[in-house]
Scaffold this motif. Sequence first.
Motif, PDB file in Angstrom:
ATOM      1  N   ILE A   1       0.849  -1.197   0.000  1.00  0.00           N
ATOM      2  CA  ILE A   1       0.000   0.000   0.000  1.00  0.00           C
ATOM      3  C   ILE A   1       0.882   1.244   0.000  1.00  0.00           C
ATOM      4  CG2 ILE A   1      -2.011  -1.060   1.122  1.00  0.00           C
ATOM      5  CD1 ILE A   1      -1.099   0.283   3.745  1.00  0.00           C
ATOM      6  N   PHE A   2       0.290   2.329  -0.468  1.00  0.00           N
ATOM      7  CA  PHE A   2       0.972   3.618  -0.503  1.00  0.00           C
ATOM      8  C   PHE A   2       0.434   4.400   0.695  1.00  0.00           C
ATOM      9  CE2 PHE A   2       1.572   7.855  -2.743  1.00  0.00           C
ATOM     10  CZ  PHE A   2       2.953   7.787  -2.685  1.00  0.00           C
ATOM     11  N   ALA A   3       1.251   4.520   1.728  1.00  0.00           N
ATOM     12  CA  ALA A   3       0.675   4.988   2.992  1.00  0.00           C
ATOM     13  C   ALA A   3       1.491   6.091   3.649  1.00  0.00           C
ATOM     14  CB  ALA A   3       0.537   3.824   3.957  1.00  0.00           C
ATOM     15  N   LEU A   4       0.798   6.889   4.449  1.00  0.00           N
ATOM     16  CA  LEU A   4       1.441   7.855   5.340  1.00  0.00           C
ATOM     17  C   LEU A   4       2.031   7.111   6.526  1.00  0.00           C
ATOM     18  CD1 LEU A   4      -1.217  10.649   5.996  1.00  0.00           C
ATOM     19  CD2 LEU A   4       0.943  10.943   4.786  1.00  0.00           C
ATOM     20  N   GLY A   5       3.011   7.718   7.166  1.00  0.00           N
ATOM     21  CA  GLY A   5       3.537   7.134   8.399  1.00  0.00           C
ATOM     22  C   GLY A   5       2.421   6.894   9.405  1.00  0.00           C
ATOM     23  N   ASN A   6       1.545   7.872   9.534  1.00  0.00           N
ATOM     24  CA  ASN A   6       0.431   7.742  10.481  1.00  0.00           C
ATOM     25  C   ASN A   6      -0.490   6.575  10.114  1.00  0.00           C
ATOM     26  OD1 ASN A   6       1.169   9.761  12.225  1.00  0.00           O
ATOM     27  ND2 ASN A   6      -0.086  11.348  11.252  1.00  0.00           N
ATOM     28  N   GLU A   7      -0.692   6.377   8.793  1.00  0.00           N
ATOM     29  CA  GLU A   7      -1.518   5.249   8.359  1.00  0.00           C
ATOM     30  C   GLU A   7      -0.843   3.930   8.700  1.00  0.00           C
ATOM     31  OE1 GLU A   7      -2.414   6.863   4.276  1.00  0.00           O
ATOM     32  OE2 GLU A   7      -3.727   5.099   4.293  1.00  0.00           O
ATOM     33  N   ALA A   8       0.459   3.899   8.520  1.00  0.00           N
ATOM     34  CA  ALA A   8       1.209   2.672   8.799  1.00  0.00           C
ATOM     35  C   ALA A   8       1.126   2.305  10.279  1.00  0.00           C
ATOM     36  CB  ALA A   8       2.664   2.843   8.382  1.00  0.00           C
ATOM     37  N   VAL A   9       1.059   3.332  11.126  1.00  0.00           N
ATOM     38  CA  VAL A   9       0.898   3.075  12.566  1.00  0.00           C
ATOM     39  C   VAL A   9      -0.406   2.324  12.802  1.00  0.00           C
ATOM     40  CG1 VAL A   9       0.457   4.187  14.795  1.00  0.00           C
ATOM     41  CG2 VAL A   9       2.320   5.006  13.350  1.00  0.00           C
ATOM     42  N   VAL A  10      -1.470   2.776  12.136  1.00  0.00           N
ATOM     43  CA  VAL A  10      -2.776   2.115  12.301  1.00  0.00           C
ATOM     44  C   VAL A  10      -2.693   0.671  11.806  1.00  0.00           C
ATOM     45  CG1 VAL A  10      -5.198   2.120  11.602  1.00  0.00           C
ATOM     46  CG2 VAL A  10      -4.038   4.284  12.107  1.00  0.00           C
TER      47      VAL A  10
ATOM     48  N   PRO B   1       0.457  17.005  14.572  1.00  0.00           N
ATOM     49  CA  PRO B   1       0.320  16.236  13.330  1.00  0.00           C
ATOM     50  C   PRO B   1       0.017  14.743  13.532  1.00  0.00           C
ATOM     51  CG  PRO B   1       2.640  16.640  13.855  1.00  0.00           C
ATOM     52  CD  PRO B   1       1.847  17.125  15.013  1.00  0.00           C
ATOM     53  N   SER B   2      -0.792  14.404  14.548  1.00  0.00           N
ATOM     54  CA  SER B   2      -1.074  12.984  14.781  1.00  0.00           C
ATOM     55  C   SER B   2      -2.483  12.598  14.339  1.00  0.00           C
ATOM     56  CB  SER B   2      -0.912  12.660  16.271  1.00  0.00           C
ATOM     57  OG  SER B   2      -2.022  13.159  16.996  1.00  0.00           O
ATOM     58  N   SER B   3      -3.287  13.586  13.943  1.00  0.00           N
ATOM     59  CA  SER B   3      -4.731  13.362  13.779  1.00  0.00           C
ATOM     60  C   SER B   3      -5.109  12.218  12.850  1.00  0.00           C
ATOM     61  CB  SER B   3      -5.409  14.646  13.296  1.00  0.00           C
ATOM     62  OG  SER B   3      -5.247  15.651  14.264  1.00  0.00           O
ATOM     63  N   GLU B   4      -4.305  11.987  11.789  1.00  0.00           N
ATOM     64  CA  GLU B   4      -4.696  10.932  10.834  1.00  0.00           C
ATOM     65  C   GLU B   4      -4.809   9.577  11.521  1.00  0.00           C
ATOM     66  OE1 GLU B   4      -2.062  12.901  10.272  1.00  0.00           O
ATOM     67  OE2 GLU B   4      -2.584  14.139   8.532  1.00  0.00           O
ATOM     68  N   ILE B   5      -3.974   9.361  12.522  1.00  0.00           N
ATOM     69  CA  ILE B   5      -4.035   8.073  13.225  1.00  0.00           C
ATOM     70  C   ILE B   5      -5.443   7.886  13.788  1.00  0.00           C
ATOM     71  CG2 ILE B   5      -3.154   6.756  15.200  1.00  0.00           C
ATOM     72  CD1 ILE B   5      -0.455   8.119  14.799  1.00  0.00           C
ATOM     73  N   MET B   6      -5.935   8.939  14.414  1.00  0.00           N
ATOM     74  CA  MET B   6      -7.264   8.897  15.020  1.00  0.00           C
ATOM     75  C   MET B   6      -8.360   8.750  13.960  1.00  0.00           C
ATOM     76  SD  MET B   6      -8.785  11.642  17.634  1.00  0.00           S
ATOM     77  CE  MET B   6     -10.260  11.237  18.531  1.00  0.00           C
ATOM     78  N   GLU B   7      -8.222   9.533  12.888  1.00  0.00           N
ATOM     79  CA  GLU B   7      -9.258   9.506  11.842  1.00  0.00           C
ATOM     80  C   GLU B   7      -9.372   8.123  11.199  1.00  0.00           C
ATOM     81  OE1 GLU B   7      -8.249  14.165  10.848  1.00  0.00           O
ATOM     82  OE2 GLU B   7      -7.876  12.635   9.309  1.00  0.00           O
ATOM     83  N   ILE B   8      -8.226   7.514  10.946  1.00  0.00           N
ATOM     84  CA  ILE B   8      -8.269   6.206  10.292  1.00  0.00           C
ATOM     85  C   ILE B   8      -8.779   5.144  11.267  1.00  0.00           C
ATOM     86  CG2 ILE B   8      -6.910   4.473   9.036  1.00  0.00           C
ATOM     87  CD1 ILE B   8      -4.971   6.865   8.366  1.00  0.00           C
ATOM     88  N   MET B   9      -8.386   5.268  12.530  1.00  0.00           N
ATOM     89  CA  MET B   9      -8.907   4.350  13.542  1.00  0.00           C
ATOM     90  C   MET B   9     -10.440   4.448  13.622  1.00  0.00           C
ATOM     91  SD  MET B   9      -7.126   2.210  15.221  1.00  0.00           S
ATOM     92  CE  MET B   9      -5.546   1.723  15.857  1.00  0.00           C
ATOM     93  N   ALA B  10     -10.950   5.690  13.549  1.00  0.00           N
ATOM     94  CA  ALA B  10     -12.406   5.899  13.635  1.00  0.00           C
ATOM     95  C   ALA B  10     -13.131   5.152  12.523  1.00  0.00           C
ATOM     96  CB  ALA B  10     -12.728   7.386  13.568  1.00  0.00           C
ATOM     97  N   ALA B  11     -12.495   5.082  11.355  1.00  0.00           N
ATOM     98  CA  ALA B  11     -13.120   4.409  10.215  1.00  0.00           C
ATOM     99  C   ALA B  11     -12.922   2.897  10.263  1.00  0.00           C
ATOM    100  CB  ALA B  11     -12.556   4.968   8.915  1.00  0.00           C
ATOM    101  N   ARG B  12     -11.808   2.468  10.826  1.00  0.00           N
ATOM    102  CA  ARG B  12     -11.488   1.039  10.779  1.00  0.00           C
ATOM    103  C   ARG B  12     -12.057   0.225  11.947  1.00  0.00           C
ATOM    104  NH1 ARG B  12      -6.749   0.088   7.637  1.00  0.00           N
ATOM    105  NH2 ARG B  12      -6.971  -2.105   8.162  1.00  0.00           N
ATOM    106  N   LEU B  13     -11.952   0.746  13.161  1.00  0.00           N
ATOM    107  CA  LEU B  13     -12.283  -0.070  14.334  1.00  0.00           C
ATOM    108  C   LEU B  13     -13.727  -0.608  14.381  1.00  0.00           C
ATOM    109  CD1 LEU B  13     -10.187   1.488  17.226  1.00  0.00           C
ATOM    110  CD2 LEU B  13     -10.027  -0.827  16.318  1.00  0.00           C
ATOM    111  N   PRO B  14     -14.734   0.202  14.001  1.00  0.00           N
ATOM    112  CA  PRO B  14     -16.104  -0.343  14.081  1.00  0.00           C
ATOM    113  C   PRO B  14     -16.324  -1.558  13.182  1.00  0.00           C
ATOM    114  CG  PRO B  14     -16.151   2.030  13.849  1.00  0.00           C
ATOM    115  CD  PRO B  14     -14.726   1.611  13.616  1.00  0.00           C
ATOM    116  N   HIS B  15     -15.424  -1.788  12.228  1.00  0.00           N
ATOM    117  CA  HIS B  15     -15.558  -2.956  11.355  1.00  0.00           C
ATOM    118  C   HIS B  15     -15.064  -4.232  12.028  1.00  0.00           C
ATOM    119  CE1 HIS B  15     -16.912  -0.924   7.706  1.00  0.00           C
ATOM    120  NE2 HIS B  15     -16.135   0.081   8.092  1.00  0.00           N
ATOM    121  N   LEU B  16     -14.276  -4.079  13.083  1.00  0.00           N
ATOM    122  CA  LEU B  16     -13.819  -5.276  13.805  1.00  0.00           C
ATOM    123  C   LEU B  16     -14.963  -5.813  14.665  1.00  0.00           C
ATOM    124  CD1 LEU B  16     -10.278  -4.291  15.154  1.00  0.00           C
ATOM    125  CD2 LEU B  16     -10.909  -5.236  12.936  1.00  0.00           C
ATOM    126  N   GLU B  17     -14.890  -7.098  14.973  1.00  0.00           N
ATOM    127  CA  GLU B  17     -15.972  -7.716  15.719  1.00  0.00           C
ATOM    128  C   GLU B  17     -16.205  -7.039  17.077  1.00  0.00           C
ATOM    129  OE1 GLU B  17     -15.741 -11.963  15.794  1.00  0.00           O
ATOM    130  OE2 GLU B  17     -17.250 -12.042  17.374  1.00  0.00           O
TER     131      GLU B  17
END
Lengths: 282, 381
Positions: free
Chosen positions: B10-19, B37-53
């Motif tokens: 994937i082509f990712a930001l450092g913050n995305e890679a953390v997620v 400059p940490s917000s992307e970590i939170m934003e991506i988590m907000a989109a991803r986590l509800p998909h987990l069981e």
Amino acid sequence: MSEFTGNEIIHQYLRHNKRFPHVLCAGCGHGIVLGTLIRSIHDLGLPKDDVVIVAGIGCSGRLAVYVDFNTIHTTHGRALTFATGIKMANPQLKVICLMGDGDALSIGGNHLIHAARRNVGITALILNNNIYGMTGGQSSPATPLGAKSMTSPFGQLEKSFDTVELARGAGANFVARGTVFHVKKLENIMIEAIRRPGFNLVETLTPCHTQFGRKNKYKSPVEMYKWLKKAAIDKERYDELPEDKREGRIPIGVFVERERDGLEERYAKLRESFRKTSQGGR
Amino acid sequence: MARRKKHKEIFALGNEAVVEGALLAGCSFYAGYPITPSSEIMEIMAARLPHLEDGVFMQMEDEIASMGAAIGASMAGRKVMTATSGPGFSLMQEHIGYAVMAETPLVVVNVMRGGPSTGLPTSPAQGDVQQARWGTHGDHPIIVLSASNVQECLEMTITAFNMAEKYRTPVILLLDEVTAHTREKIEIPHADEYEVFSRIVPNMPPEWYKPFEETVRGVPPMPPLGAGYRFHTTGLTHDRNGFPTSRPDEVVDLTERLHRKIDQFFYDIQLVDEVDTDGADIVVIAYGSVARSAEYAVQQARESGIKAGLLKLKTLFPYPRRHTDKVLAHAKTVVVPEMNMGQISREVKRVNMGRATVRTINRVDGQIVTPSEILKVIMQG
């Protein structure tokens, strides 16, 4: 009705071999709140393993150590944040927060309004003794106007918080106020608060004779309980009183009753909806 | 033999890679508060986590609350993360101390920004290095990791979770703005290519369990709340059963165990990468995005015949003394470039004790340290 007397019930829930004698002063009302809490949990038939007591700092914060549940003594003012994490991580748990007035309304004021706004499934018990007891009697946001304390030697100049109105405005599911003098009423309120979903708040007036009474001319614990008996009146009767008779009286009872889902339930529904769409897509 | 499936790229930001790293490590709970400059970590988590069981994402009212919720969720048995930047990191400090004391595993990502105070919100800096080490009150050990490129963001996040779970402690991942906001191609490893460690839970009957007992590793097993092991947890100094104590012997026991459980695993915790350090006359010691500039400078120096090398720190604390020692024994000069006034160079000088010449390069103007800057100092010898 249970065949046990009140004391026998309480003894089943105490960590009696470890933490006694307790730290509370003779005449303190906090023990009555803890006793009421235990009887409420017993009446509801909650297993000990399912109950998590999250406490803040101060005299009320020390209560958690005496009871045989999952107990967590957190940082000053932040008990509700820990409780939020616990409830959201495991909604099966009954999360009960014990906080003092300084704890919940001053340093933790922001967390209180947001926990109420989120309506996360926590029972918040505020033990209001109108003072910082353990720190040595400084004024708190619940110290009444004019009352003396170590930091208001000439009388408190700031108006105190009305916890009930604050919680109502922030959106709590259930808001009530009781006193340690009116124990049976307090127990009924507490059972109702623990039973409900969402964020439920019970403010309990509990006298601090050592710090508040000493500065404010209550000569003994008995006088403080007499004050509670006189000052606290049922909410319904309070509402009927003319404006000039309300001075010095404190309404008690249930102020807000809603049956909204807790945040954890709404979150579970969101996750469920994703699972449904992913299955449908196959 | 079946051909191995290619890595997902994937082509990712450092913050995305953390997620990505966090999710691979088993993170299912995130509580945070937005800050650049940490917000992307939170934003991506907000989109991803509800998909987990059982995924939960919480946007809390502030950073103090975020850490409180993270600790609570960890006690309830989850692997948890929060991310922030300088000012938010300062707010988290009291609870980081609580997590150390209550031995609660969790990962805190701090994408550093210039400071002090609100400072330079979107400029690169490395000013929180010593705050990560000494930000809370009291004596305690802490693990601080860093990453210098996007792939490493993913890997070091997994490492951070593993160390948190292994040692029952908060782990801090320090990134700088350049690393966090660089976008590059990364490979997602196959599940069998990385280790995932989860905390050890007790298997004895509840009445035998002592929550803060000494063990061979110094790390007591940790049951999730509600599993039948009822015990008391407090930020106060406590005995083996978790109850508050001020008995001198018990206080010393606890404090020493908290230190020892980290100290005896230095070989596992202190991670570095070495590039051409064997027999090098000049060694650059760097971390974060500065290590990338340093690597390029070292390469250029080598091309012009200078025996230069790079010691890249992936663990900042406990400071990798053993690795630095080896370098200092041979090199004539050590160069320490940093985007601060010298927060790691003081560690290097402490280990050096006058053996080699230590040259520092310090930038605090919100600009990156360039390869040519480092090369210039290497050339001076």
